[in-house]
Write an enzyme that holds these catalytic residues in place. Structure first.
Site, PDB file in Angstrom:
ATOM      1  N   SER A  57       0.871  -1.517   0.019  1.00 35.56           N
ATOM      2  CA  SER A  57      -0.274  -0.043   0.142  1.00 35.56           C
ATOM      3  C   SER A  57       0.821   1.247  -0.227  1.00 35.56           C
ATOM      4  CB  SER A  57      -0.244   0.067   0.978  1.00 35.56           C
ATOM      5  OG  SER A  57      -1.263   1.252   1.040  1.00 35.56           O
TER       6      SER A  57
ATOM      7  N   TYR B 214      -1.769  -0.716  10.407  1.00 31.79           N
ATOM      8  CA  TYR B 214      -1.686  -0.953   9.289  1.00 31.79           C
ATOM      9  C   TYR B 214      -0.612  -0.110   8.374  1.00 31.79           C
ATOM     10  CZ  TYR B 214      -3.627  -1.186   3.948  1.00 31.79           C
ATOM     11  OH  TYR B 214      -3.823  -0.630   2.318  1.00 31.79           O
TER      12      TYR B 214
ATOM     13  N   ALA C 117       2.803   0.567   9.608  1.00 33.25           N
ATOM     14  CA  ALA C 117       3.849  -0.507   9.982  1.00 33.25           C
ATOM     15  C   ALA C 117       4.168  -1.661   9.122  1.00 33.25           C
ATOM     16  CB  ALA C 117       4.010  -0.417  11.338  1.00 33.25           C
TER      17      ALA C 117
ATOM     18  N   LYS D 266       2.314  -2.789   6.176  1.00 38.25           N
ATOM     19  CA  LYS D 266       2.693  -2.715   4.802  1.00 38.25           C
ATOM     20  C   LYS D 266       3.701  -2.310   4.477  1.00 38.25           C
ATOM     21  CE  LYS D 266      -1.644  -3.911   3.309  1.00 38.25           C
ATOM     22  NZ  LYS D 266      -1.457  -5.028   2.969  1.00 38.25           N
TER      23      LYS D 266
END
Length: 241
Positions: free
Chosen positions: A136, A148, A150, A152
């Site tokens: 992402s 999230y 971290a 990704k």
């Protein structure tokens, strides 16, 4: 017919990837905890091109046993798309301990085990194989959801490391989407964050799951056989520049 595993396959980017892969001639092994979503896929596609597994990748036993389960039925698999993921869109202060464990399992730990277990089985064939991880832009530029972002970022690091670990036979690349419309995640992204994405996009055609899936299927295939360890942005030119 090459076989392709897709996790998080029942909805959004995962479902679109299943559909695009079948159209491209793959037999798809689709996994998701959403049993109803998998039934919808089964009703559309036959057993000649699709096999479904109800699997919750927050469960350690599933993470560690899923690939072995697949290989009980299949002697070899061409590719793996690690798509399953969680996004809460909330402050790190609002996470419970259980939610921290859950997002680390689904967004990162599952990729570690599925990737290594797949590569371990396929490298012995000494033939081209491929893994695509779904990262992402949040892993590159940060996220209002720190966990999230971290995870990704870790997916990007894992992609680059495993490109070395699994060479020369298993290519490992990542797709890094920005704001994807018509997904379950879209409505959980805070409005100010959605506005920021829209402001920075220099192409204005909204990114849909099907658009990301087209890139995934292209990247998994042999036409891009000289690419490994790469992170491909699908972001309408928004990040990073």
């Amino acid at each position: 017919m090459n076989k392709l595993i897709v996790t998080g396959a029942a909805n959004g980017i995962g479902r679109a990837t299943v559909e695009k892969a079948i159209q491209a001639g793959y037999f798809v092994i689709a996994a998701d905890k959403d049993a109803e979503g998998l039934r919808a896929l089964n009703s559309r596609y036959g057993v000649d091109v699709l096999e479904t597994h109800v699997a919750d990748f927050s469960d350690n036993a599933v993470i560690k046993g899923f690939i072995a389960q697949v290989y009980e039925r299949h002697a070899t698999v061409y590719g793996l798309v690690n798509n399953a993921g969680i996004y809460h869109g909330k402050s790190v202060y609002a996470y419970t301990d259980e939610q921290v464990d859950e997002i680390l399992n689904v967004n990162l730990k599952a990729l570690v085990y599925l990737s290594k277990d797949f590569a371990e089985r396929e490298m012995k064939h000494e033939a081209p194989r491929s893994i695509v991880n779904i990262a992402s832009v949040a892993g590159e530029v940060g996220s209002c959801d720190a966990l999230y972002g971290a995870t990704k970022a870790a997916v990007i690091g894992l992609t680059k490391a495993n490109a070395w670990n699994f060479a020369p036979f298993v290519r490992v690349n990542a797709v890094s989407p920005a704001l994807i419309h018509e997904t379950a995640i879209y409505d959980t992204i805070p409005e100010y964050r959605r506005a920021e994405y829209a402001r920075q996009e220099i192409l204005k055609d909204p990114i849909l799951p099907s658009g990301v899936a087209e890139v995934i299927v292209l990247l998994i295939g042999e036409s891009l056989r000289h690419m490994t360890g790469k992170v491909i942005a699908v972001d309408n030119g928004a990040y990073p520049r």
